[in-house]
Design a protein around this motif. Structure first.
Motif, PDB file in Angstrom:
ATOM      1  N   MET B   1       0.835  -1.209   0.000  1.00 54.56           N
ATOM      2  CA  MET B   1       0.000   0.000   0.000  1.00 54.56           C
ATOM      3  C   MET B   1       0.864   1.250   0.000  1.00 54.56           C
ATOM      4  N   SER B   2       0.502   2.183  -0.824  1.00 53.81           N
ATOM      5  CA  SER B   2       1.345   3.359  -0.966  1.00 53.81           C
ATOM      6  C   SER B   2       0.929   4.462   0.012  1.00 53.81           C
ATOM      7  N   TYR B   3      -0.292   4.392   0.504  1.00 52.64           N
ATOM      8  CA  TYR B   3      -0.719   5.458   1.433  1.00 52.64           C
ATOM      9  C   TYR B   3      -0.898   4.874   2.825  1.00 52.64           C
ATOM     10  N   GLU B   4      -0.844   5.779   3.788  1.00 52.35           N
ATOM     11  CA  GLU B   4      -1.009   5.383   5.184  1.00 52.35           C
ATOM     12  C   GLU B   4      -2.492   5.421   5.529  1.00 52.35           C
ATOM     13  N   PRO B   5      -3.131   4.277   5.835  1.00 53.57           N
ATOM     14  CA  PRO B   5      -4.558   4.340   6.143  1.00 53.57           C
ATOM     15  C   PRO B   5      -4.809   5.076   7.466  1.00 53.57           C
ATOM     16  N   ARG B   6      -5.975   5.691   7.539  1.00 54.43           N
ATOM     17  CA  ARG B   6      -6.326   6.476   8.716  1.00 54.43           C
ATOM     18  C   ARG B   6      -6.549   5.547   9.909  1.00 54.43           C
ATOM     19  N   ILE B   7      -6.006   5.946  11.069  1.00 53.64           N
ATOM     20  CA  ILE B   7      -6.206   5.151  12.276  1.00 53.64           C
ATOM     21  C   ILE B   7      -7.576   5.506  12.876  1.00 53.64           C
ATOM     22  N   GLY B  26      -1.756  -2.738  30.504  1.00 54.18           N
ATOM     23  CA  GLY B  26      -0.900  -2.060  29.541  1.00 54.18           C
ATOM     24  C   GLY B  26      -1.060  -2.564  28.120  1.00 54.18           C
ATOM     25  N   ILE B  27      -2.199  -2.219  27.531  1.00 54.14           N
ATOM     26  CA  ILE B  27      -2.475  -2.682  26.166  1.00 54.14           C
ATOM     27  C   ILE B  27      -2.254  -1.548  25.163  1.00 54.14           C
ATOM     28  N   ASP B  28      -1.539  -1.875  24.072  1.00 53.54           N
ATOM     29  CA  ASP B  28      -1.434  -0.975  22.920  1.00 53.54           C
ATOM     30  C   ASP B  28      -2.084  -1.687  21.740  1.00 53.54           C
ATOM     31  N   LEU B  29      -3.006  -0.975  21.087  1.00 55.96           N
ATOM     32  CA  LEU B  29      -3.744  -1.623  19.992  1.00 55.96           C
ATOM     33  C   LEU B  29      -4.207  -0.554  19.014  1.00 55.96           C
ATOM     34  N   ARG B  30      -4.152  -0.891  17.719  1.00 56.48           N
ATOM     35  CA  ARG B  30      -4.600   0.083  16.713  1.00 56.48           C
ATOM     36  C   ARG B  30      -5.496  -0.600  15.687  1.00 56.48           C
ATOM     37  N   VAL B  31      -6.491   0.119  15.246  1.00 62.20           N
ATOM     38  CA  VAL B  31      -7.339  -0.386  14.168  1.00 62.20           C
ATOM     39  C   VAL B  31      -7.404   0.704  13.107  1.00 62.20           C
ATOM     40  N   ALA B  32      -7.024   0.356  11.877  1.00 60.92           N
ATOM     41  CA  ALA B  32      -7.058   1.336  10.788  1.00 60.92           C
ATOM     42  C   ALA B  32      -8.385   1.237  10.039  1.00 60.92           C
ATOM     43  N   THR B  53     -13.811  -1.377  28.135  1.00 60.20           N
ATOM     44  CA  THR B  53     -13.088  -0.149  28.459  1.00 60.20           C
ATOM     45  C   THR B  53     -13.138   0.814  27.271  1.00 60.20           C
ATOM     46  N   ILE B  54     -13.026   0.268  26.068  1.00 58.58           N
ATOM     47  CA  ILE B  54     -13.050   1.118  24.875  1.00 58.58           C
ATOM     48  C   ILE B  54     -14.392   1.842  24.753  1.00 58.58           C
ATOM     49  N   VAL B  55     -15.504   1.118  25.010  1.00 57.59           N
ATOM     50  CA  VAL B  55     -16.814   1.755  24.837  1.00 57.59           C
ATOM     51  C   VAL B  55     -17.284   2.499  26.079  1.00 57.59           C
ATOM     52  N   GLY B  56     -16.488   2.486  27.155  1.00 56.69           N
ATOM     53  CA  GLY B  56     -16.828   3.304  28.320  1.00 56.69           C
ATOM     54  C   GLY B  56     -17.603   2.593  29.407  1.00 56.69           C
ATOM     55  N   LEU B  57     -17.802   1.282  29.272  1.00 50.52           N
ATOM     56  CA  LEU B  57     -18.542   0.553  30.319  1.00 50.52           C
ATOM     57  C   LEU B  57     -17.644   0.283  31.522  1.00 50.52           C
ATOM     58  N   VAL B  58     -16.325   0.238  31.279  1.00 49.69           N
ATOM     59  CA  VAL B  58     -15.348   0.087  32.358  1.00 49.69           C
ATOM     60  C   VAL B  58     -14.389   1.264  32.235  1.00 49.69           C
ATOM     61  N   SER B  59     -14.036   1.861  33.376  1.00 51.04           N
ATOM     62  CA  SER B  59     -13.165   3.026  33.347  1.00 51.04           C
ATOM     63  C   SER B  59     -11.702   2.593  33.459  1.00 51.04           C
ATOM     64  N   PRO B  60     -10.835   3.029  32.543  1.00 52.66           N
ATOM     65  CA  PRO B  60      -9.431   2.610  32.628  1.00 52.66           C
ATOM     66  C   PRO B  60      -8.718   3.296  33.791  1.00 52.66           C
ATOM     67  N   THR B  61      -7.734   2.600  34.397  1.00 54.52           N
ATOM     68  CA  THR B  61      -6.980   3.206  35.492  1.00 54.52           C
ATOM     69  C   THR B  61      -5.763   3.961  34.952  1.00 54.52           C
ATOM     70  N   ALA B  62      -5.346   3.628  33.739  1.00 52.11           N
ATOM     71  CA  ALA B  62      -4.246   4.357  33.103  1.00 52.11           C
ATOM     72  C   ALA B  62      -4.366   4.189  31.601  1.00 52.11           C
ATOM     73  N   GLY B  63      -3.660   5.062  30.871  1.00 54.22           N
ATOM     74  CA  GLY B  63      -3.639   4.957  29.414  1.00 54.22           C
ATOM     75  C   GLY B  63      -4.650   5.858  28.734  1.00 54.22           C
ATOM     76  N   THR B  64      -4.588   5.892  27.404  1.00 55.37           N
ATOM     77  CA  THR B  64      -5.515   6.735  26.645  1.00 55.37           C
ATOM     78  C   THR B  64      -6.144   5.930  25.507  1.00 55.37           C
ATOM     79  N   ILE B  65      -7.338   6.345  25.129  1.00 48.29           N
ATOM     80  CA  ILE B  65      -8.039   5.740  24.007  1.00 48.29           C
ATOM     81  C   ILE B  65      -8.467   6.867  23.078  1.00 48.29           C
ATOM     82  N   HIS B  66      -8.059   6.777  21.821  1.00 43.09           N
ATOM     83  CA  HIS B  66      -8.470   7.777  20.836  1.00 43.09           C
ATOM     84  C   HIS B  66      -9.300   7.123  19.750  1.00 43.09           C
ATOM     85  N   PHE B  67     -10.355   7.823  19.357  1.00 48.97           N
ATOM     86  CA  PHE B  67     -11.223   7.341  18.282  1.00 48.97           C
ATOM     87  C   PHE B  67     -11.350   8.457  17.254  1.00 48.97           C
ATOM     88  N   LEU B  68     -10.824   8.228  16.059  1.00 50.53           N
ATOM     89  CA  LEU B  68     -10.814   9.248  15.003  1.00 50.53           C
ATOM     90  C   LEU B  68     -10.271  10.577  15.537  1.00 50.53           C
TER      91      LEU B  68
END
Lengths: 330, 248
Positions: B1-7, B26-32, B53-68
């Motif tokens: 792929m020549s372009y970087e897909p959007r995360i 300590g989870i790191d995960l990406r979905v493009a 945790t991603i959808v907000g039903l459980v509150s994370p104790t550390a780390g960040t989650i970004h969506f678009l």
């Protein structure tokens, strides 16, 4: 709030009910009957709120008699002691109970089931003590007397028939509002909340906002009923707003069944009429009535147990089965 | 792929748990954009907790989650749905006494709009059986139909990211095939999907990439085809352990 839809299924039963209900004072001049039925109407208003709270949103409150009382004392005080017009008294009762409902709903939202019931029970007991001890406002244990009749545009509504029409007019408006509410988008969300909280969350329903709104609506309806009661009867005392009444209101909602307005309304009519059975059954002897009144609690208890055993789903379940039979026959 | 897909989804250093029990460590995960990413692992590895945790039903104790590019760490679940995340929860969590159609309309609740007819048509096209059953209550549906309804309900929210928690659980192989065929179709239409599955082989066959979770951390990550071929994954997750996981 979602847009309200006018639905034929709402209009027809309401119109029938209206004709039937509003005809009573023309057919009978029996003041006792009219007074009993007026009292039935007051309870129907509170139970409609309970039906929304318990039957649709699945929340239990054992403190609704307190909102009923706050509404009654508020209107009684501002109209009798401060000389406000009656409608302003009703408005004050609705505003104060809405705020009270909001204040109780916010901390209670962290609680569920039995714990929510306990919190509302505590609120009810606190308010009962306030009604007894805040003598300057409530008249204390002796009660608050000399409350004027409702009056509109300066005309006092002081006849039994007039009061009956007034209360049942309000009942009609409350039922029309509630029937539209449960058919709206908000009503669907309320039923979802009762079905599965995690499912409702997955659908993006704002559970907190929804619970608070339903709690406030039901508290305001109890407050409205209280304001109507105070002026129609002319005298209020703390015993009218005790835990016993809260339990009776829950019993009406349970007996009526969930996801229904008609069921709880029928239950309210039934249970409110039992101690005044002589008003609707002509020729009922004095001693028979006294027996009913003495055994009132047991009659309530047995009625509820019998319904739970023989009519699953409460009166609403029975109504659904009857209408299903009707559809099959027709 | 020549372009970087959007995360679409980016999870960084997320820790979460229940009370003092830490489940996600300590989870790191990406979905493009347009990807079907699967999260596999044994029972109790923390897959469902991470999803919650991603959808907000459980509150994370550390780390960040970004969506678009939007920070959705500790966002309320109803806001997360509005932002474009839709979860098909484990155990489906349907509204049993309500009809199929009412369940679907509730799925569109967060959009505040009444143009759900078009979306209804789309999900009925995906799962025709739901159209036949539209006025039946959800409780009367078979397990497979209920799972289809749960997926359809989530789609009614018009999500940018669909999250599924164990969609194959307790279903007959034929029904599982149908549901995964639907996921393939959604992916082909461009939907981004994050799939939590216990049936690792099945999930990896349909996914672009996979993450293998073990006791709260990512043990392995990579292309689905590589993971399917990986000796460790085969031994641990596609072999005997897989059968054990099913029975517990």
């Amino acid at each position: 709030m979602g847009r309200a839809r006018i639905d034929i299924r709402t209009i027809v039963p309401l119109a029938l009910l209206a004709v039937l209900v509003f005809g009573v004072p023309l057919l009978s001049a029996d003041r006792y009957l009219l007074k009993v039925l007026t009292f039935v109407g007051v309870n129907v208003i509170i139970v409609t709120g309970m039906a929304l709270l318990f039957g649709y949103a699945g929340q239990v409150s054992l403190g609704h008699a307190a909102f009923y009382g706050i509404g009654a004392y508020t209107s009684a005080y501002v109209v009798t002691s401060l000389g406000w017009p009656w409608l302003a008294g009703v408005a004050a009762a609705i505003v104060l109970t809405s705020v009270g409902g909001l204040l109780l709903a916010l901390p209670s939202l962290r609680l569920k089931g039995h714990y929510l019931a306990m919190a509302t029970l505590g609120f009810g007991e606190i308010m009962r003590v306030v009604f007894v001890e805040a003598r300057g406002l409530t008249g204390g244990p002796d009660g608050f007397s000399g409350i004027p009749f409702p009056s509109l545009v300066g005309i006092s509504i002081d006849s039994a028939g007039g009061n009956y029409w007034l209360i049942w007019g309000v009942v009609t408006v409350v039922l029309a509002f509630s029937a539209n509410l449960v058919r709206s988008r908000v009503g669907r969300a309320m039923r979802a909340l009762h079905g599965s909280e995690s499912g409702a969350l997955a659908c993006g329903i704002d559970l907190t906002g929804l619970k608070v709104r339903v709690f406030v609506i039901s508290a305001a309806l109890a407050g409205l009923a209280g304001a109507l009661y105070a002026h129609v009867v002319g005298f209020i005392s703390p015993s009218t707003f005790s835990l016993h009444v809260s339990v009776l209101l829950v019993a009406m909602a349970v007996l009526g069944g969930t996801r229904s307005l008609a069921g709880p309304v029928l239950a309210a009519i039934l249970l409110t009429t039992i101690p005044f059975a002589d008003a609707v059954i002509p020729g009922l002897s004095r001693s028979a009535l006294e027996t009913i009144q003495e055994w009132q609690e047991d009659v309530y208890g047995l009625t509820i147990i019998a319904v739970m055993i023989f009519v699953p789903g409460g009166l609403a379940g029975a109504l659904r089965r009857i209408s299903a039979l009707g559809r099959r026959a027709g | 792929m020549s372009y970087e897909p959007r995360i679409v989804l980016s999870v960084e250093g997320v820790h979460a748990g229940y009370g003092h029990v830490s489940v996600v460590r300590g989870i790191d995960l990406r979905v493009a954009e347009g990807e079907l990413v699967t999260l596999i692992g044994a029972n109790g590895a923390g897959k469902s907790t991470l999803l919650k945790t991603i959808v907000g039903l459980v509150s994370p104790t550390a780390g960040t989650i970004h969506f678009l590019e939007q920070d959705i760490t500790r966002m309320r679940p109803d806001r997360a749905v509005r932002a474009g995340l839709a979860l098909v929860p484990e155990g489906r969590m349907l509204f049993g006494p309500m009809t199929v159609e009412e369940n679907l309309e509730l799925g569109a609740h967060a959009r505040d709009r009444s143009d759900s007819a078009e979306d209804l048509k789309r999900v009925f096209d995906l799962f025709p059986v739901l159209q036949e059953r539209r006025s039946q209550t959800a409780a009367t549906l078979s397990g497979g139909e209920q799972q289809m309804l749960a997926v359809a309900r989530a789609l009614m929210a018009r999500p940018r990211l669909l999250l599924l928690d164990e969609p194959s659980l307790g279903l007959a192989p034929k029904v599982i095939k149908e549901i995964f065929a639907a996921l393939d179709r959604l992916k082909a239409e461009g939907l981004t999907i994050l799939l939590v599955e216990q049936d690792a082989r099945l999930a990896l066959k349909h996914a672009d990439r996979g993450y293998v979770m073990r006791t709260g951390s990512i043990a392995l990550a990579g292309n689905a085809a590589d993971l399917l071929a990986d000796d460790d994954v085969r031994l641990i997750y596609l072999g005997a352990w897989h059968g054990e996981g099913e029975s517990s």
